[in-house]
Design an enzyme around this catalytic site. Structure first.
Site, short mmCIF file in Angstrom:
data_model
loop_
_atom_site.label_atom_id
_atom_site.label_comp_id
_atom_site.label_asym_id
_atom_site.label_seq_id
_atom_site.Cartn_x
_atom_site.Cartn_y
_atom_site.Cartn_z
CB CYS A 52 -42.41 77.01 11.88
SG CYS A 52 -42.15 76.05 10.38
NE ARG A 61 -32.23 75.24 10.14
CZ ARG A 61 -31.39 75.56 9.16
NH1 ARG A 61 -30.10 75.68 9.41
NH2 ARG A 61 -31.81 75.73 7.93
NE ARG A 62 -31.81 78.18 5.82
CZ ARG A 62 -32.62 77.79 4.85
NH1 ARG A 62 -33.67 78.54 4.53
NH2 ARG A 62 -32.39 76.68 4.19
CE LYS A 113 -36.09 73.39 4.01
NZ LYS A 113 -34.95 74.32 3.95
CG ASP A 114 -41.61 72.13 3.89
OD1 ASP A 114 -40.97 72.94 4.60
OD2 ASP A 114 -41.72 72.23 2.65
NE ARG A 142 -37.24 82.03 0.59
CZ ARG A 142 -37.01 80.92 1.28
NH1 ARG A 142 -36.21 80.96 2.34
NH2 ARG A 142 -37.56 79.78 0.94
NE ARG A 179 -43.26 82.51 4.59
CZ ARG A 179 -44.58 82.29 4.57
NH1 ARG A 179 -45.37 82.95 5.40
NH2 ARG A 179 -45.09 81.41 3.75
#
Length: 312
Positions: free
Chosen positions: A245, A134-135, A86-87, A158, A152
């Site tokens: 992003c 997205r989240r 996904k990166d 996190r 971040r």
């Protein structure tokens, strides 16, 4: 397969990235009967890891987690690069390609609550931290009353911020928690249908130099065909939308044993108030075309002004 040269594996330095690189090494060792000393895991610091005070959308997007690793691949300091799929940008630097995907992990997101175990149980106005647009957008769509802030850092950072009380909850990928044996931290597992994942979520990919036959022979033995088909559709959807992003985009392609594929694609406005989605089903060979057509579906439904302003 024997080799007299050490295979140098490039990766980011987070606990999750190292777990992913170690998984690639273990699979290569098993596939070719090679010892651990046949591989060297090289940690490469990326801009995305160093810049922690701003959202990714403000400082360059997806490429911030890959460009330094790709530079090392191009100049020969490493032989393969291991990434979270996904990166990966949809257009890679000239001379590089994704040569393999590993079998996909759980694609779902999870909620980790400090003051409530589920999103539904959060009190009005609770603060949720996430770095993913997205989240953030999906969360705001579910609970417009929540205060969503940018969180971040790697998984451990996190979770530390959560423990310090900077937020009432956060969202992470189940795949990452599974790979680090941290499943127990999740307080709610979110449905992939109702809370669709990022394109490529849960899949590790290997990037290598085009024309490097030695590496191609090594990684072909651990490549997962079903994951490759699904990711082809998801990445084609992302490419059609010119996704980065800066845009909330979700996509999940489910591969079946009968060689059919179902793709669910979603685009949202950052505040969650606008959403368009599509489903397409086809055969493996049409994966890329399916992704492209799905992208056109949502673009046509959204209209020309959907991405204006907030996507720039």
């Amino acid at each position: 397969m024997a080799t007299n040269e050490v295979i140098r594996i490039g990766t980011r330095g987070s606990q999750l990235a190292l777990a992913q690189a170690s998984e690639v090494r273990a699979r290569l060792m098993a596939a070719h009967g090679l010892p651990g000393e046949a591989f060297d895991i090289a940690v490469i610091s990326t801009s995305g890891d160093r810049i922690q005070d701003r959202p990714l959308s403000e400082v360059g997007g997806k490429g911030l987690f890959t460009k330094e690793i790709e530079a090392a691949l191009l100049d020969g300091r490493i032989d393969i690069a291991v990434h979270s799929s996904k990166d990966m940008a949809t257009v890679l630097p000239e001379g590089l390609r994704i040569s393999a995907f590993l079998p996909r992990e759980d694609v779902r997101d999870v909620f980790i609550g400090r003051t409530a175990k589920t999103i539904a149980d959060l009190p009005q106005g609770a603060t949720i931290g996430s770095a993913s647009l997205r989240r953030q957008a999906l969360l705001k769509r579910l609970r417009p009353d929540l205060n969503v802030i940018t969180f971040r850092g790697n998984v451990q950072t996190r979770l530390r911020k959560l423990e310090e009380g900077q937020a009432d909850g956060t969202l992470l990928a189940m795949a990452g928690l599974n790979r680090m044996d941290m499943q127990h931290t999740a307080t709610e597992i979110l449905s992939a249908k109702d809370f669709p994942p990022a394109p490529g979520q849960g899949a590790i990919c290997i990037e290598s130099r085009i024309g490097d036959g030695r590496v191609d022979g090594l990684v072909a033995a651990i490549a997962d065909a079903a994951t490759a088909v699904a990711l082809t559709a998801e990445r084609a959807f992302l490419a059609e939308l010119d996704g980065s992003c800066r845009t909330p985009i979700a996509a999940y392609a489910h591969h079946r044993e009968d060689r059919t594929l179902t793709l669910h694609g979603v685009i949202l406005t950052p505040d969650g108030t606008g959403m368009h989605e599509t489903w397409r089903t086809g055969i493996d060979e049409d994966a890329e075309a399916m992704g492209r057509l799905a992208g056109r579906d949502v673009l046509e439904a959204a209209g020309p002004d959907f991405f204006k302003g907030w996507a720039e």
